[in-house]
Design a protein around this motif. Structure first.
Motif, short mmCIF file in Angstrom:
data_model
loop_
_atom_site.label_atom_id
_atom_site.label_comp_id
_atom_site.label_asym_id
_atom_site.label_seq_id
_atom_site.Cartn_x
_atom_site.Cartn_y
_atom_site.Cartn_z
N PRO A 105 0.83 -1.21 0.00
CA PRO A 105 0.00 0.00 0.00
C PRO A 105 0.86 1.26 0.00
O PRO A 105 1.87 1.33 0.70
N CYS A 106 0.47 2.21 -0.81
CA CYS A 106 1.19 3.47 -0.88
C CYS A 106 0.25 4.52 -1.47
O CYS A 106 -0.87 4.21 -1.87
N LEU A 107 0.71 5.74 -1.50
CA LEU A 107 -0.04 6.81 -2.15
C LEU A 107 0.50 6.96 -3.56
O LEU A 107 1.70 7.12 -3.77
N ASN A 108 -0.40 6.89 -4.54
CA ASN A 108 -0.03 7.10 -5.93
C ASN A 108 -0.87 8.25 -6.47
O ASN A 108 -2.09 8.20 -6.42
N ASN A 109 -0.20 9.27 -6.98
CA ASN A 109 -0.90 10.39 -7.59
C ASN A 109 -1.02 10.12 -9.09
O ASN A 109 -0.11 10.36 -9.85
N GLU A 110 -2.16 9.60 -9.49
CA GLU A 110 -2.42 9.31 -10.89
C GLU A 110 -2.75 10.59 -11.66
O GLU A 110 -2.61 10.64 -12.87
N TYR A 111 -3.16 11.61 -10.97
CA TYR A 111 -3.69 12.82 -11.60
C TYR A 111 -2.61 13.90 -11.66
O TYR A 111 -2.83 15.06 -11.32
N ILE A 112 -1.43 13.52 -12.15
CA ILE A 112 -0.28 14.43 -12.14
C ILE A 112 -0.46 15.65 -13.05
O ILE A 112 0.21 16.65 -12.86
N ARG A 113 -1.37 15.57 -13.99
CA ARG A 113 -1.58 16.74 -14.86
C ARG A 113 -2.25 17.90 -14.13
O ARG A 113 -2.23 19.03 -14.60
N ALA A 114 -2.82 17.63 -12.96
CA ALA A 114 -3.49 18.69 -12.22
C ALA A 114 -3.08 18.77 -10.75
O ALA A 114 -3.29 19.80 -10.12
N VAL A 115 -2.49 17.72 -10.22
CA VAL A 115 -2.22 17.64 -8.78
C VAL A 115 -0.71 17.51 -8.53
O VAL A 115 -0.07 16.62 -9.06
N SER A 116 -0.22 18.41 -7.69
CA SER A 116 1.18 18.32 -7.25
C SER A 116 1.21 17.72 -5.84
O SER A 116 0.19 17.68 -5.16
N PRO A 117 2.36 17.28 -5.40
CA PRO A 117 2.43 16.74 -4.03
C PRO A 117 1.99 17.75 -2.96
O PRO A 117 1.28 17.40 -2.02
N ALA A 118 2.38 19.01 -3.11
CA ALA A 118 2.10 20.02 -2.08
C ALA A 118 0.84 20.83 -2.35
O ALA A 118 0.42 21.62 -1.52
N GLY A 119 0.22 20.69 -3.49
CA GLY A 119 -1.01 21.42 -3.79
C GLY A 119 -0.75 22.78 -4.40
O GLY A 119 0.34 23.09 -4.86
N ASN A 120 -1.78 23.58 -4.40
CA ASN A 120 -1.75 24.92 -4.99
C ASN A 120 -1.51 25.94 -3.88
O ASN A 120 -2.42 26.25 -3.10
N ALA A 121 -0.29 26.46 -3.83
CA ALA A 121 0.08 27.38 -2.75
C ALA A 121 -0.80 28.61 -2.70
O ALA A 121 -1.19 29.06 -1.62
N ALA A 122 -1.12 29.17 -3.85
CA ALA A 122 -1.95 30.38 -3.87
C ALA A 122 -3.35 30.08 -3.35
O ALA A 122 -3.91 30.85 -2.55
N ALA A 123 -3.93 28.97 -3.77
CA ALA A 123 -5.27 28.60 -3.29
C ALA A 123 -5.26 28.28 -1.81
O ALA A 123 -6.20 28.64 -1.08
N LEU A 124 -4.22 27.62 -1.34
CA LEU A 124 -4.12 27.31 0.09
C LEU A 124 -4.01 28.58 0.92
O LEU A 124 -4.60 28.69 2.00
N ALA A 125 -3.29 29.58 0.42
CA ALA A 125 -3.16 30.85 1.14
C ALA A 125 -4.50 31.54 1.24
O ALA A 125 -4.87 32.07 2.29
#
Length: 124
Positions: free
Chosen positions: A78-98
């Protein structure tokens, strides 16, 4: 302002804590991970041993996500796999998080929610 917005991690942790729930794999929502980042779901594999894939909603995304979950289960890895790499980064959207952190109040605990509703003339 009384926010009814929910946080994903506490909801998933509450689900996993239930004794009447047996989950061994999850497809995590890409639209949420677009903001929070794929790493926001890492606790599912790290703490609960769940096969976990962040996925988009297109047919190919979902088929690949199911394939990846089955592979993780078959390999007992078991692990985390980001299949949606065209839209999702590991850390997310910094501007939206702010924006989220600066405009949306932190979720109130149950007691505070009841108190705020009572002040507003409503009840749970």
């Amino acid at each position: 302002m009384l926010s009814l917005l929910k946080s994903t991690a506490p909801a998933l942790r509450a689900l996993m804590a239930r004794e009447d729930v047996a989950i061994d794999a999850l497809i995590c929502p890409g639209h949420v991970a677009t903001i929070l980042g794929a790493d926001a779901f890492a606790f599912l594999s790290e703490e609960y041993g769940l096969a976990t894939v962040v996925s988009g909603f297109e047919t190919g995304d979902l088929l690949y996500a199911v394939h990846e979950l089955l592979r993780q289960k078959q390999d007992n890895a078991p692990c985390l796999n980001n299949e949606y790499i065209r839209a999702v980064s590991p850390a997310g959207n910094a501007a939206a998080l702010a924006v989220k952190l600066n405009t949306i109040p932190r979720q109130l605990d149950g007691k505070m929610v009841r108190e705020e509703l009572k002040k507003a003339g409503a009840e749970l």
